[in-house]
Design a protein around this motif. Sequence first.
Motif, PDB file in Angstrom:
ATOM      1  N   UNK A 155      -1.968  -8.217  -3.623  1.00 18.62           N
ATOM      2  CA  UNK A 155      -1.579  -8.141  -2.206  1.00 18.62           C
ATOM      3  C   UNK A 155      -1.958  -9.446  -1.499  1.00 18.62           C
ATOM      4  N   UNK A 156      -3.113  -9.981  -1.826  1.00 19.85           N
ATOM      5  CA  UNK A 156      -3.504 -11.294  -1.298  1.00 19.85           C
ATOM      6  C   UNK A 156      -2.504 -12.353  -1.754  1.00 19.85           C
ATOM      7  N   UNK A 157      -2.062 -12.253  -2.990  1.00 18.37           N
ATOM      8  CA  UNK A 157      -1.069 -13.181  -3.512  1.00 18.37           C
ATOM      9  C   UNK A 157       0.268 -13.073  -2.795  1.00 18.37           C
ATOM     10  N   UNK A 158       0.563 -11.893  -2.247  1.00 24.59           N
ATOM     11  CA  UNK A 158       1.828 -11.666  -1.544  1.00 24.59           C
ATOM     12  C   UNK A 158       1.752 -12.050  -0.073  1.00 24.59           C
ATOM     13  N   UNK A 159       0.623 -12.600   0.372  1.00 27.72           N
ATOM     14  CA  UNK A 159       0.414 -12.848   1.802  1.00 27.72           C
ATOM     15  C   UNK A 159       1.484 -13.742   2.415  1.00 27.72           C
ATOM     16  N   UNK A 216      -3.086 -14.819 -10.538  1.00 30.07           N
ATOM     17  CA  UNK A 216      -2.482 -14.771  -9.199  1.00 30.07           C
ATOM     18  C   UNK A 216      -2.476 -16.153  -8.568  1.00 30.07           C
ATOM     19  N   UNK A 217      -3.582 -16.863  -8.707  1.00 26.20           N
ATOM     20  CA  UNK A 217      -3.681 -18.211  -8.143  1.00 26.20           C
ATOM     21  C   UNK A 217      -2.634 -19.133  -8.754  1.00 26.20           C
ATOM     22  N   UNK A 218      -2.455 -19.042 -10.080  1.00 29.51           N
ATOM     23  CA  UNK A 218      -1.487 -19.895 -10.750  1.00 29.51           C
ATOM     24  C   UNK A 218      -0.056 -19.594 -10.334  1.00 29.51           C
ATOM     25  N   UNK A 221       1.018  -4.408  -4.432  1.00 22.00           N
ATOM     26  CA  UNK A 221       1.799  -4.134  -3.225  1.00 22.00           C
ATOM     27  C   UNK A 221       3.128  -3.456  -3.549  1.00 22.00           C
ATOM     28  N   UNK A 222       3.561  -2.598  -2.650  1.00 18.67           N
ATOM     29  CA  UNK A 222       4.884  -1.989  -2.734  1.00 18.67           C
ATOM     30  C   UNK A 222       5.553  -2.124  -1.371  1.00 18.67           C
TER      31      UNK A 222
END
Length: 212
Positions: free
Chosen positions: A16-20, A65-67, A180-181
């Motif tokens: 979800x943080x990655x989808x920010x 996720x960072x990559x 996340x959805x």
Amino acid sequence: MTKTLHYIFDPLCGWCYGAAAAVKAVDKAPNVALRLLPSGLFAAVGARPMDEDFAAYAWSNDQRIAGLTGQRFSERYRNEVLADRQQRFDSGPATLALSAVSLSSPAHELEALEAIQQARYVEGQDITRPDTLARLLKGLGLEAAAAGLLHSGAELLAANRARIESAQTLLSQFGARGVPSFVLESDGRRELLQSSALYADPQAFAAQIAKA
């Protein structure tokens, strides 16, 4: 015609943080209303101790996720959050903090979520502590939400339960796996979105929703 994007998330979910960036792009898209729905995935019975194995798994996942997204997971987060054996992996307090914002200043809920994620993953703060969360909210000028969180009265607790139940109902309705959805509602119809652009191209994800 305004569409509603129901964003189902957990404040301790690294993806979800990655989808920010994609979520922020949607929030700025014309004719799209963003509705945040915390799922409670890592709260209550979903919470757990932060042991060595789980910390190693989390850090490995965070690096993926960072990559993929460019989101930052700092060494301070690794050393002061993942290495802290007294700090549980529990999104309950952060979920309650966001519900407090939704009651008093709903237009600022996404800003509050971003601040909570930044505090954890970059600054290495303990966002499982209500006093830490209240300080973050006050720093955003959300004094009423901070006070509501620390008091945690019946209205806030009921609103928090209702939001989690709404999120879980949507997940169940569409057979969605985890967060996340995203569920797009338009003209009385709802659909679960699938998009490869979510992490790779946030603007394309927002454009997909605007054109849907």
